[in-house]
Write an enzyme that holds these catalytic residues in place. Structure first.
Site, mmCIF file in Angstrom:
data_model
loop_
_atom_site.group_PDB
_atom_site.id
_atom_site.type_symbol
_atom_site.label_atom_id
_atom_site.label_comp_id
_atom_site.label_asym_id
_atom_site.label_seq_id
_atom_site.Cartn_x
_atom_site.Cartn_y
_atom_site.Cartn_z
ATOM 1 C CD GLU A 102 -41.928 18.783 -16.786
ATOM 2 O OE1 GLU A 102 -41.756 17.705 -17.657
ATOM 3 O OE2 GLU A 102 -43.109 18.723 -16.426
ATOM 4 C CG ASP A 183 -43.801 12.088 -16.103
ATOM 5 O OD1 ASP A 183 -44.883 12.097 -15.658
ATOM 6 O OD2 ASP A 183 -43.609 13.421 -16.044
HETATM 7 ZN ZN LIG Z 1 -44.612 14.632 -15.079
#
Ligand SMILES: [Zn+2]
Length: 274
Positions: A102, A183
Site C-alpha cells: 500500500e 488503485d
Molecule cells: Zn487496493
C-alpha cells in the site's frame, strides 16, 4: 534491507523499516504476485491504525509513506486481506498467493473551480496533482502524485521480494479487480516499474479495438470453444496474455456494478492496437 524469516530488516543505518502487527491475517501463503495499491486515506498513520483494527477486516503486508518509510504489518508468508474479490488471467482470489503493498495516497481527486479535493474533502495543491486517464476510464481525471522516495522504496522492496520468493508478476489492484478498484491508477509509473523489475515490456496496459461486428469472445483459444459474448466494432479490450494467435482479454464495457466482468479469448486477427 534484507528479508529474514519473512520480515524486512535493516542492513544500513538510516533505513526506515518497522513492523507493526495486525490481527487481520490468516494462514500461510507462497507468494507468487505483488499487488500495488494506494491507501485512499488521509495519511499513512491513519491507514496503519485502520489496518490493525479487527473491524476493518483489511490489511496489507507493507505500507510505504510519502517519505519512503516502510512499515510491514504482515509477514510475507502469511495471508493479508488486501485484494478482495479478484481475478487476472486464469487466477482468482489473489490474497491466497500475493503480497500487498500500500502506498500512502488519497487517490482520485475531484476538481471544483480549479481546486482539488480528496473524497474526505481535504484540498490538495495543483503541484501534486497528476492529470491523466485511467486505463479503464474514458476521460481524463485527477490523481495525487506519488513521491520519488515512495516509488524508490517500493522498487527496493519489490526487488528484494523477487530475489527472495518466486514472484511471477507485479500487478495493480486495478488489474485484478478492474470493476471495483482504481488503485494505484495512472499516477503510478506501472509500465516503467514492471519493465525495470521484470526485464520485459509491460503488457497490462495494452488496449486493443475490435475491428468488426459480431466478434466472438470465447472460453478458450480456438473456435471450438463456446462463445461467452459477441462484441461490436470498436469495443475496447485489455490484453492479458496470448496463445496460438489468440488473445486473452478483459472486455472494457461499461456494465452495471453488480454484473460479472467479461474475460475471454478473441482471435488476434480481429483486434487492432489502440
Ligand atoms: Zn487496493
Amino acid at each position: 534491507m534484507i528479508i529474514l524469516k519473512d520480515r524486512l530488516g535493516k542492513t544500513i543505518s538510516g533505513e526506515s523499516i518497522s513492523f507493526i502487527d495486525t490481527p487481520n491475517k490468516e494462514g500461510i501463503i507462497i507468494p507468487e504476485y505483488i499487488i500495488i495499491h494506494f491507501t485512499a486515506g488521509r495519511g499513512a498513520e491513519s491507514s496503519i491504525d485502520w489496518l490493525k483494527d479487527p473491524t476493518a477486516k483489511a490489511s496489507a503486508h507493507v505500507i510505504i509513506d510519502r517519505d519512503g518509510r516502510i512499515t510491514q504489518m504482515v509477514e510475507f508468508n502469511k495471508k493479508a486481506w488486501h485484494a478482495g474479490r479478484s481475478r487476472w488471467a486464469d487466477r482468482s482470489d489473489f490474497n491466497d498467493f500475493s503480497i500487498g503493498i500500500e502506498l500512502e495516497n488519497p487517490g482520485k481527486l475531484t476538481k471544483v473551480n480549479d481546486r482539488y479535493y480528496a473524497w474526505f474533502e481535504k484540498e490538495y495543491s495543483k503541484d501534486v496533482v497528476v492529470e491523466a486517464k485511467h486505463k479503464h476510464e474514458n476521460e481524463v481525471s485527477y490523481w495525487h502524485s506519488f513521491t520519488e522516495k515512495q516509488i524508490d522504496s517500493c522498487f527496493k522492496v519489490c526487488k528484494l521480494l523477487m530475489e527472495t520468493y518466486k514472484i511471477k508478476d507485479i500487478l495493480g489492484h486495478d488489474d485484478i479487480a478492474p470493476h471495483r478498484k482504481n488503485d494505484p491508477g495512472p499516477a503510478f509509473p506501472m509500465v516503467n516499474f514492471r519493465a525495470k523489475l521484470l526485464g520485459r515490456e509491460d503488457n497490462t496496459a495494452d488496449i486493443y479495438k475490435v475491428t468488426s461486428n459480431f466478434v466472438n469472445v470465447r472460453k478458450g483459444p480456438a473456435t471450438e470453444f463456446d462463445t461467452i459474448t459477441q462484441l461490436k466494432k470498436d469495443t475496447e479490450v485489455e490484453f492479458i496474455e496470448s496463445k496460438l494467435g489468440w488473445f486473452y482479454v478483459y472486455v472494457l464495457l461499461k456494465t452495471a456494478k453488480d454484473e460479472e466482468p467479461i474475460y475471454g479469448w478473441i482471435n488476434s486477427d480481429l483486434l487492432k492496437k489502440v
